[in-house]
Design an enzyme around this catalytic site. Structure first.
Site, mmCIF file in Angstrom:
data_model
loop_
_atom_site.group_PDB
_atom_site.id
_atom_site.type_symbol
_atom_site.label_atom_id
_atom_site.label_comp_id
_atom_site.label_asym_id
_atom_site.label_seq_id
_atom_site.Cartn_x
_atom_site.Cartn_y
_atom_site.Cartn_z
ATOM 1 N N ASN A 61 -2.268 12.942 -4.225
ATOM 2 C CA ASN A 61 -3.265 13.105 -4.846
ATOM 3 C C ASN A 61 -3.932 14.728 -5.122
ATOM 4 O OD1 ASN A 61 -3.363 11.313 -6.719
ATOM 5 N ND2 ASN A 61 -4.803 9.999 -5.655
ATOM 6 N N ASP A 100 -1.366 9.388 -10.967
ATOM 7 C CA ASP A 100 -1.555 8.271 -11.396
ATOM 8 C C ASP A 100 0.427 7.789 -12.311
ATOM 9 O OD1 ASP A 100 -3.962 7.777 -11.974
ATOM 10 O OD2 ASP A 100 -4.336 8.424 -13.976
ATOM 11 N N HIS A 130 -4.311 14.446 -9.453
ATOM 12 C CA HIS A 130 -4.433 12.658 -9.868
ATOM 13 C C HIS A 130 -3.643 12.093 -10.850
ATOM 14 C CE1 HIS A 130 -8.163 12.017 -7.220
ATOM 15 N NE2 HIS A 130 -8.396 12.960 -7.244
ATOM 16 N N ASP A 134 1.295 -0.991 -0.159
ATOM 17 C CA ASP A 134 0.074 0.184 -0.068
ATOM 18 C C ASP A 134 1.309 1.037 0.021
ATOM 19 O OD1 ASP A 134 -2.974 0.893 0.494
ATOM 20 O OD2 ASP A 134 -1.668 1.909 1.743
ATOM 21 N N GLU A 182 -4.020 2.218 -4.676
ATOM 22 C CA GLU A 182 -3.471 2.873 -4.162
ATOM 23 C C GLU A 182 -1.992 1.510 -4.353
ATOM 24 O OE1 GLU A 182 -4.529 4.203 -1.069
ATOM 25 O OE2 GLU A 182 -4.623 4.330 -3.016
#
Length: 657
Positions: A268, A277, A273, A260, A304
């Site tokens: 973010n 990514d 975002h 994680d 994630e």
């Protein structure tokens, strides 16, 4: 950022290329048909020996001998060529020569027969050889024409030499020409049709290949995460079933590792975002390169979170791989400035589980164990790896027993509260009490809070337990005015839960207690992120009059930021700083922390006061309130209910509690 397969335009072969492909395929077919074709022709050729015995009995022995000689020689020659891998053209020449010499070998002894009329008619048999070259063998058109022409010439020579009438010669001459023309035309049409069949087959083959490739591409797409290019959850679940099946059947042990990305929501929020990514893609690529070295599989398990499956023989290998995953993500050094834990780069928490013999083991068990190990990694400060240990109470099956126990704890009266006094240093008066939760097993055995509180937070049971604790505090002590103020520990999970402040207001209204009689202690730790929902909830609680205390100040990383954002009523300094005062550096550290908090205008409460010397030090430092065994040990509500006038005189709690 999705991975898209490049489009390759369909290759259309030209006419020359098609001719080459056709000749190549035709050669392969002729090569495959040569042996069975010649064997069948020779057998039929030999069977016509019966007509020799009927029509030309006087020379039948010679014709039959010639038939066997030519047939066996042709078969032997072909077999030798096939064994030596001769070219297809040589195989065609052998078959064509067999046709020509088969006719010549039979024709020569037949022409010596006494019955000239029968011989004249029987020689028409040669047209069968002409037709066989054009119709019964898969020769190329060129070879067929050459073979048929040779047979036609022989027939005309024979037709010229045979003593017969002019009418006979004209009729049969025309018949030979007709047979040659007809069979040659049919052979040309067959070759043309074979070419068309080849084109149709080639088109069908291309379409089939394209359809197969599209099907494979769609299958890959359905099993691939569009962002990172890793396998998606569906593909990983299929592999997990295969790994599990191999372990059950053959004992092939393996590890499941959950990864994680730490504080990814903050990433973010800070960078957007698109950058989020890109961050996931960088992490995915780095982990993919690492996992390939261990012949494992990696996929994106959602958001994630990533998952790794790898065949391992020992737990030490699993632990090493989990640690390597942590370091790989850390070494990327991707900037993450919004963290408040002292680290300014992207890191990952890793939880791993290893197959082990256990009763009633199910496929989901190993993922569940990896998830519990991941929870421990997060609780341990993140950017670390934890391997599931069945003997560890925090992660073992014992925690599952505690989770089940917590579901029935309130209904079965297994949970209770005790209260520890808080004293004003200057006046010596009893200012407040802190409510502490206790849990016992069905057999009466006590469970330490360090064990059941993390399980309650992980399972969500803390929400119901928290509401119960607030209601109990109000009914046991506050509604009867037994104490002035009670502090209750509140989990960040409760503060993040929508409607928490409203539920507290409802409890206050039902019990008739004003909000200024309650204080909520919020622990300063990694879970206390600067979440907008938490800040909003704290604001709502303060509107109810509830006091907000910052607990265990100095042990986490976000304390200074929280002091800046929230107007705390009291800051509790962790007991570890007081106990370190035996050294000059430790004493100086405590003084610095006190000065920092005092400059912010907050009241100060120091935990862990256990001796007269420590109490004297607190008076020296001008601390507002203290808490610890020197003041009083935790005691049940009954110990406080008889002291309604506690605000008029100091209070002493019996030490045996």
């Amino acid at each position: 950022m999705a991975h898209v397969e490049s489009y390759e335009p369909r290759h259309e072969p030209g006419s020359d290329e098609l001719r080459i492909l056709y000749r190549r395929e035709a050669q392969a077919k002729r090569r495959a048909d040569a042996r069975p074709g010649l064997w069948i022709a020779v057998v039929i050729y030999l069977l016509f020996s019966a007509t020799d015995l009927l029509l030309i009995p006087d020379v039948a022995a010679y014709t039959i001998t010639a038939r066997f000689a030519v047939g066996l020689t042709a078969l032997l020659t072909l077999e030798v060529q096939l064994r030596r891998g001769a070219a297809t053209e040589w195989l065609d020449m052998t078959c064509a020569a067999a046709i020509i010499f088969g006719y010549i070998g039979w024709l020569y002894p037949t022409s010596m027969g006494a019955d000239r009329e029968t011989v004249a008619y029987y020689m028409v048999f040669g047209t069968i050889f002409m037709m066989s070259a054009n119709l019964f063998f898969t020769f190329s058109f060129k070879v067929s024409i050459i073979t048929s022409t040779v047979i036609l010439c022989i027939l005309y020579v024979v037709n010229y030499l045979v003593p017969a009438t002019l009418t006979y010669k004209m009729v049969f001459g025309s018949f030979y020409i007709s047979c040659f023309t007809f069979t040659s035309y049919v052979n040309w049409k067959l070759n043309k049709e074979r070419y068309n069949v080849f084109l149709n087959a080639l088109e069908a083959k291309i379409q089939h290949r394209e359809a197969t490739e599209r099907g494979k591409a769609l299958l890959r797409l359905s099993r691939t995460d569009p962002l990172t290019g890793l396998e998606n959850r569906r593909a990983i679940d299929e592999k997990l079933r295969d790994y599990w099946s191999d372990w059950q059947k053959h004992g092939s042990s393996f590890a499941a590792i959950l990864i994680d990305v730490d504080f990814f929501k903050k990433f973010n929020d800070c960078y957007g975002h698109q950058e989020g990514d890109r961050c996931l893609i960088h992490v995915a690529n780095a982990l993919s390169d690492l996992i390939k070295q261990h012949d494992g599989s990696i996929g994106r398990y959602g958001g994630e979170e990533f998952i790794v499956l790898a065949r391992m023989d020992k737990k030490d290998q699993v632990a090493d791989l989990a640690e390597a995953i942590c370091r790989t993500v850390e070494n990327l050094a991707l900037t993450h400035e919004l963290r408040r834990d002292g680290i300014s780069i992207v890191t990952a928490s890793v939880g791993a589980a290893f197959t082990r013999a256990q009763a009633g083991a199910k496929l989901e068990k190993i993922i569940h164990e990896a998830d519990r190990a991941l929870y421990l990694a997060k609780a341990s400060g993140r950017n670390c790896a934890r391997l599931f240990d069945p003997t560890d109470p925090q992660s073992s099956d014992e925690s599952e027993n505690l989770a089940a126990l917590l579901k029935i704890a309130i209904g079965q009266d297994l949970v209770s509260l005790v209260y520890q006094p808080i004293q004003n240093v200057a006046s010596g008066r009893f200012e407040a009490v802190e409510a502490l939760m206790r849990l016992k097993m069905l057999d009466g055995t006590l469970v330490p809070p360090s064990l059941f509180i993390p399980v309650a937070e992980r399972t969500g049971a803390i929400l119901e337990l928290g509401r119960w604790a607030i209601r109990t505090v109000c009914t046991e002590l506050l509604a009867g005015d037994h104490v002035r103020l009670v502090s209750v520990n509140v989990s960040p999970i409760q503060l993040k839960t929508p409607g928490f402040a409203a539920s507290v207001a409802t409890i206050l209204g039902e019990t008739g207690v004003t909000g200024n009689r309650l204080a909520f202690e919020i622990t300063e730790g990694l879970e206390m992120e600067m979440h907008s929902d938490i800040l909003r909830c704290i604001s709502d609680l303060k509107l109810l009059g509830i006091k907000i205390w910052l607990d265990d100040f100095g042990t986490g990383f976000a304390g200074l930021s929280w002091l800046r954002l929230i107007d705390f009523d009291t800051v509790k300094i962790d007991r570890s700083f007081l106990h370190d005062c035996a050294t000059p550096n430790g004493k100086a550290m405590l003084q610095d922390i006190i000065a920092l908090v005092r400059n912010r205008g907050h009241k100060i409460l120091v935990e862990g006061v256990e001796t007269d010397e420590q109490m004297a030090l607190m008076r020296e430092f001008g601390i507002d309130n203290v808490q610890g065994f020197r003041v009083g040990r935790p005691a049940p509500a009954e110990s406080f209910q008889a002291h309604r006038a506690i605000h008029k005189r100091p209070f002493t709690v019996r030490k045996s509690a």
